[in-house]
Design a protein around this motif. Structure first.
Motif, PDB file in Angstrom:
ATOM      1  N   PHE A 106      -4.461  14.825 -50.799  1.00  0.00           N
ATOM      2  CA  PHE A 106      -4.328  14.535 -49.375  1.00  0.00           C
ATOM      3  C   PHE A 106      -4.850  13.123 -49.127  1.00  0.00           C
ATOM      4  O   PHE A 106      -6.036  12.857 -49.314  1.00  0.00           O
ATOM      5  N   LEU A 107      -3.968  12.229 -48.717  1.00  0.00           N
ATOM      6  CA  LEU A 107      -4.359  10.861 -48.384  1.00  0.00           C
ATOM      7  C   LEU A 107      -4.255  10.692 -46.873  1.00  0.00           C
ATOM      8  O   LEU A 107      -3.160  10.717 -46.306  1.00  0.00           O
ATOM      9  N   GLN A 108      -5.391  10.528 -46.238  1.00  0.00           N
ATOM     10  CA  GLN A 108      -5.432  10.388 -44.784  1.00  0.00           C
ATOM     11  C   GLN A 108      -5.435   8.913 -44.412  1.00  0.00           C
ATOM     12  O   GLN A 108      -6.365   8.178 -44.740  1.00  0.00           O
ATOM     13  N   LEU A 109      -4.382   8.475 -43.729  1.00  0.00           N
ATOM     14  CA  LEU A 109      -4.308   7.117 -43.197  1.00  0.00           C
ATOM     15  C   LEU A 109      -4.898   7.160 -41.795  1.00  0.00           C
ATOM     16  O   LEU A 109      -4.210   7.458 -40.816  1.00  0.00           O
ATOM     17  N   ASP A 110      -6.156   6.878 -41.708  1.00  0.00           N
ATOM     18  CA  ASP A 110      -6.929   7.111 -40.492  1.00  0.00           C
ATOM     19  C   ASP A 110      -6.373   6.326 -39.307  1.00  0.00           C
ATOM     20  O   ASP A 110      -6.160   5.117 -39.385  1.00  0.00           O
ATOM     21  N   ASP A 134     -12.575  23.510 -57.123  1.00  0.00           N
ATOM     22  CA  ASP A 134     -12.409  22.337 -57.980  1.00  0.00           C
ATOM     23  C   ASP A 134     -11.882  21.141 -57.188  1.00  0.00           C
ATOM     24  O   ASP A 134     -10.949  20.458 -57.595  1.00  0.00           O
ATOM     25  N   GLY A 135     -12.486  20.886 -56.019  1.00  0.00           N
ATOM     26  CA  GLY A 135     -12.001  19.822 -55.153  1.00  0.00           C
ATOM     27  C   GLY A 135     -12.873  18.585 -55.186  1.00  0.00           C
ATOM     28  O   GLY A 135     -13.981  18.574 -55.724  1.00  0.00           O
ATOM     29  N   ALA A 136     -12.355  17.516 -54.588  1.00  0.00           N
ATOM     30  CA  ALA A 136     -13.069  16.242 -54.487  1.00  0.00           C
ATOM     31  C   ALA A 136     -12.865  15.690 -53.086  1.00  0.00           C
ATOM     32  O   ALA A 136     -11.740  15.673 -52.573  1.00  0.00           O
ATOM     33  N   SER A 137     -13.944  15.258 -52.464  1.00  0.00           N
ATOM     34  CA  SER A 137     -13.908  14.675 -51.123  1.00  0.00           C
ATOM     35  C   SER A 137     -14.336  13.224 -51.227  1.00  0.00           C
ATOM     36  O   SER A 137     -15.438  12.922 -51.690  1.00  0.00           O
ATOM     37  N   ARG A 138     -13.474  12.305 -50.771  1.00  0.00           N
ATOM     38  CA  ARG A 138     -13.709  10.877 -50.946  1.00  0.00           C
ATOM     39  C   ARG A 138     -13.587  10.143 -49.614  1.00  0.00           C
ATOM     40  O   ARG A 138     -12.532  10.153 -48.982  1.00  0.00           O
ATOM     41  N   GLY A 139     -14.676   9.538 -49.172  1.00  0.00           N
ATOM     42  CA  GLY A 139     -14.645   8.698 -47.984  1.00  0.00           C
ATOM     43  C   GLY A 139     -14.493   9.444 -46.680  1.00  0.00           C
ATOM     44  O   GLY A 139     -14.070   8.848 -45.687  1.00  0.00           O
ATOM     45  N   ASN A 140     -14.845  10.726 -46.639  1.00  0.00           N
ATOM     46  CA  ASN A 140     -14.626  11.548 -45.454  1.00  0.00           C
ATOM     47  C   ASN A 140     -15.907  11.722 -44.645  1.00  0.00           C
ATOM     48  O   ASN A 140     -17.013  11.440 -45.115  1.00  0.00           O
ATOM     49  N   LEU A 141     -15.734  12.235 -43.421  1.00  0.00           N
ATOM     50  CA  LEU A 141     -16.892  12.610 -42.626  1.00  0.00           C
ATOM     51  C   LEU A 141     -17.524  13.892 -43.142  1.00  0.00           C
ATOM     52  O   LEU A 141     -18.742  14.073 -43.063  1.00  0.00           O
ATOM     53  N   ASP A 168     -10.096  11.100 -60.180  1.00  0.00           N
ATOM     54  CA  ASP A 168      -9.857  12.530 -59.963  1.00  0.00           C
ATOM     55  C   ASP A 168      -8.506  12.959 -60.521  1.00  0.00           C
ATOM     56  O   ASP A 168      -8.370  14.056 -61.086  1.00  0.00           O
ATOM     57  N   LEU A 169      -7.504  12.109 -60.362  1.00  0.00           N
ATOM     58  CA  LEU A 169      -6.185  12.428 -60.913  1.00  0.00           C
ATOM     59  C   LEU A 169      -6.235  12.521 -62.431  1.00  0.00           C
ATOM     60  O   LEU A 169      -5.663  13.435 -63.036  1.00  0.00           O
ATOM     61  N   LEU A 170      -6.909  11.576 -63.060  1.00  0.00           N
ATOM     62  CA  LEU A 170      -7.007  11.596 -64.517  1.00  0.00           C
ATOM     63  C   LEU A 170      -7.824  12.784 -65.004  1.00  0.00           C
ATOM     64  O   LEU A 170      -7.610  13.279 -66.115  1.00  0.00           O
ATOM     65  N   ALA A 171      -8.765  13.238 -64.185  1.00  0.00           N
ATOM     66  CA  ALA A 171      -9.558  14.413 -64.550  1.00  0.00           C
ATOM     67  C   ALA A 171      -8.834  15.713 -64.242  1.00  0.00           C
ATOM     68  O   ALA A 171      -9.292  16.782 -64.642  1.00  0.00           O
ATOM     69  N   ILE A 211      -7.697  17.080 -53.860  1.00  0.00           N
ATOM     70  CA  ILE A 211      -8.369  15.810 -53.591  1.00  0.00           C
ATOM     71  C   ILE A 211      -8.039  15.403 -52.160  1.00  0.00           C
ATOM     72  O   ILE A 211      -6.867  15.379 -51.772  1.00  0.00           O
ATOM     73  N   TYR A 212      -9.064  15.098 -51.384  1.00  0.00           N
ATOM     74  CA  TYR A 212      -8.854  14.645 -50.001  1.00  0.00           C
ATOM     75  C   TYR A 212      -9.594  13.326 -49.825  1.00  0.00           C
ATOM     76  O   TYR A 212     -10.810  13.250 -50.031  1.00  0.00           O
ATOM     77  N   ALA A 213      -8.858  12.282 -49.448  1.00  0.00           N
ATOM     78  CA  ALA A 213      -9.441  10.948 -49.299  1.00  0.00           C
ATOM     79  C   ALA A 213      -9.033  10.360 -47.958  1.00  0.00           C
ATOM     80  O   ALA A 213      -7.889  10.515 -47.522  1.00  0.00           O
ATOM     81  N   ASP A 214      -9.970   9.691 -47.326  1.00  0.00           N
ATOM     82  CA  ASP A 214      -9.732   9.056 -46.026  1.00  0.00           C
ATOM     83  C   ASP A 214      -9.773   7.545 -46.209  1.00  0.00           C
ATOM     84  O   ASP A 214     -10.783   6.988 -46.651  1.00  0.00           O
TER      85      ASP A 214
END
Length: 524
Positions: free
Chosen positions: A167-171, A270-277, A373-376, A381-384
């Protein structure tokens, strides 16, 4: 399998020597161009000794960068990000000074100021050379991906791994703005997903009453944004101001959502949160605001910087881009002021640095984390990416400044898509936004006074004299008088400033007026 391992090891050794050779040539060129950088003794040396000094210096500098730099970055996680950005150059230059001191022939000499420049150039050249060689060696790159996949999932079985989701969030990017950007050719990667044989479809959606990141992302990641009325509000129960992007507030909002839904979040498996609130229940966190108040090594908000800045070339490239972005913002702000563009937000003070952090540092760190995260092979995966939101708030959602940011975000998306093709499992890519934006003047721009000053006037408290010097300020005072059921005097001198502060007269308790009968008065 042993043959492939030996072949991979041989390719790695060849790449190492190639990077070493290019770094040596770079050091020789810089020594010839910079007067304060010398690779020979004052009495002069032969070309062979100079080349040997350069080779040894480049080799020791590379070893220090590989061994010492990660330790330095881990230590620097204790300092603010802005300080880290400034210290990167000085620390890299210090490593070069140390490398020249450790050279056995002891012929190198460089001033500290020049060492910063030499170290930055050498790191950038070494990174570009290593990256180019790695890209050309497709087999080595695929073997690395396979090793990562084996480490994560074990040997592949007869059935392929289930697809993961990114999930790529374009804020802050609204639907109509995205459509226009694709139509203008600003985002060719997005256009490729929607055109030809489309793999994606574009669907608009509407936020609820609170159209902002805190409410939308809390609902997406944790399934509930109950009792989140705005970005900032005052809670009478706790007598505290809740601000969505404040770490303590974000942690409390996340706790309430988890308690209400009984579920840890979208990324709990097995998730990853990147740059989120918010964390979304993920185990892997980087630049997540809701965990910034915790004190563990794995949960500090700055812990996400380590993996990225452990490579000195990444640090140099990001810092150079940061400085360029600060200069770009100053030029764009000056241009908007000279053109008298309206509405126009204040863009002075520290804002150029805040913008550069959002559009360069955070973008680079978040994208690098998503690639890892993709390589792993992580499941979700959710990134903002907040770059567009930051610029659009100050320059306008359809401004040329914001369009430039959309171009860069499209390139970041292209990188993620390329890495996803080589990941150890298939991925579904979801682009989404948390809210849109519309241009409009602030309350002060429109009426000449802030909302707080309007409330003070309504409460009979003094209002600054400058508020009464504009016609718009007078309109706001008329609105106050109307709200207080007081007649507005339409006199010519009403637009002139009086020497005393504005103090609207408040009716005393029990006083009635013709336009507003009291509850105890009789009506015919």
């Amino acid at each position: 399998m042993n043959e492939e391992r030996w072949r991979g090891a041989g390719s790695a050794v060849l790449r190492m020597f190639a990077v070493w050779g290019v770094s040596t040539l770079t050091m020789l060129v810089l020594a010839g161009l910079l007067p304060d950088f010398k690779l020979q003794s004052p009495d002069g040396d032969s070309a062979t000794r100079i080349a040997m000094t350069a080779a040894l210096g480049a080799g020791v500098f590379g070893l220090l960068g590989a061994l010492v730099w990660p330790l330095l970055v881990r230590t620097l996680l204790l300092v603010p990000a802005f300080v880290l950005a400034v210290l990167v150059f000085f620390l890299n230059g210090s490593l070069l000074l140390l490398a020249l001191r450790l050279v056995p022939v002891n012929r190198g000499e460089v001033n500290p100021e020049t060492a910063v420049v030499v170290a930055a150039v050498m790191s950038a050249v070494a990174s570009a050379t290593g990256g180019a060689l790695a890209v050309r060696d497709d087999n080595a790159y695929r073997r690395r991906l396979h090793r990562l996949a084996y480490r994560r999932y074990g040997r592949p079985s007869g059935t392929p791994a289930p697809p993961g989701t990114v999930f790529l969030q374009l804020d802050g990017l609204g639907h109509d703005v995205l459509v226009d950007a694709v139509g203008k050719g600003l985002m060719p990667t997005v256009a490729g997903l929607l055109g030809g044989l489309p793999s994606h479809r574009l669907t608009p959606w509407r936020t609820d009453w609170s159209s902002q990141t805190g409410a939308s992302q809390l609902g997406i990641l944790h399934g509930s944004n109950f009792d989140v009325p705005a970005f900032r509000w005052y809670e009478k129960e706790t007598r505290e101001v809740v601000v969505s992007n404040r770490p303590a507030s974000a942690a409390e909002l996340q706790r309430r959502a988890v308690e209400r839904t009984g579920d840890s979040g979208l990324l709990s498996l097995d998730g990853a949160s990147r740059g989120n609130l918010f964390g979304g229940g993920a185990d892997q966190l980087a630049l997540v605001l809701s965990v910034a108040v915790r004190r563990g090594k794995e949960t500090r908000s700055r812990a996400g910087y380590f993996a990225y800045f452990s490579d000195p070339a990444n640090a140099v490239r990001t810092v150079l881009s940061f400085v360029a972005e600060v200069g770009r913002e100053m030029c764009q702000s000056t241009r908007a002021r000279l053109r008298r563009e309206r509405p126009r937000m204040g863009r002075g003070g520290l804002y150029p640095f805040v913008r550069a952090f959002a559009t360069v540092v955070e973008r680079d760190v978040v994208v690098a984390a998503v690639v890892s995260d993709l390589l792993a092979g992580r499941t979700a995966i959710y990134a903002d990416l907040v770059a567009y939101d930051e610029v659009a708030h100050h320059s306008g959602p359809r401004s040329r400044d914001a369009e430039q940011i959309l171009r860069r975000l499209d390139r970041s998306l292209a990188l993620v898509l390329k890495v996803a093709e080589l990941a150890p499992r298939p991925y579904r890519i979801v682009l989404l936004s948390d809210h849109g934006q519309s241009p409009g003047e602030t309350f002060r721009m429109r009426y000449g006074l802030s909302l707080g000053e309007l409330v003070r006037a309504g409460c009979g408290l003094p209002v600054p004299r400058k508020v009464r010097r504009t016609h718009s300020g007078n309109e706001a005072r008329a609105a106050v008088r109307t709200a207080l059921h007081r007649p507005v005097e339409e006199r010519a001198e009403e637009h002139h400033a009086s020497p005393r502060p504005l103090r609207p007269r408040r009716p005393r308790l029990g006083q009635t007026s013709a336009s507003s009968p009291s509850p105890t008065s009789r009506t015919a």
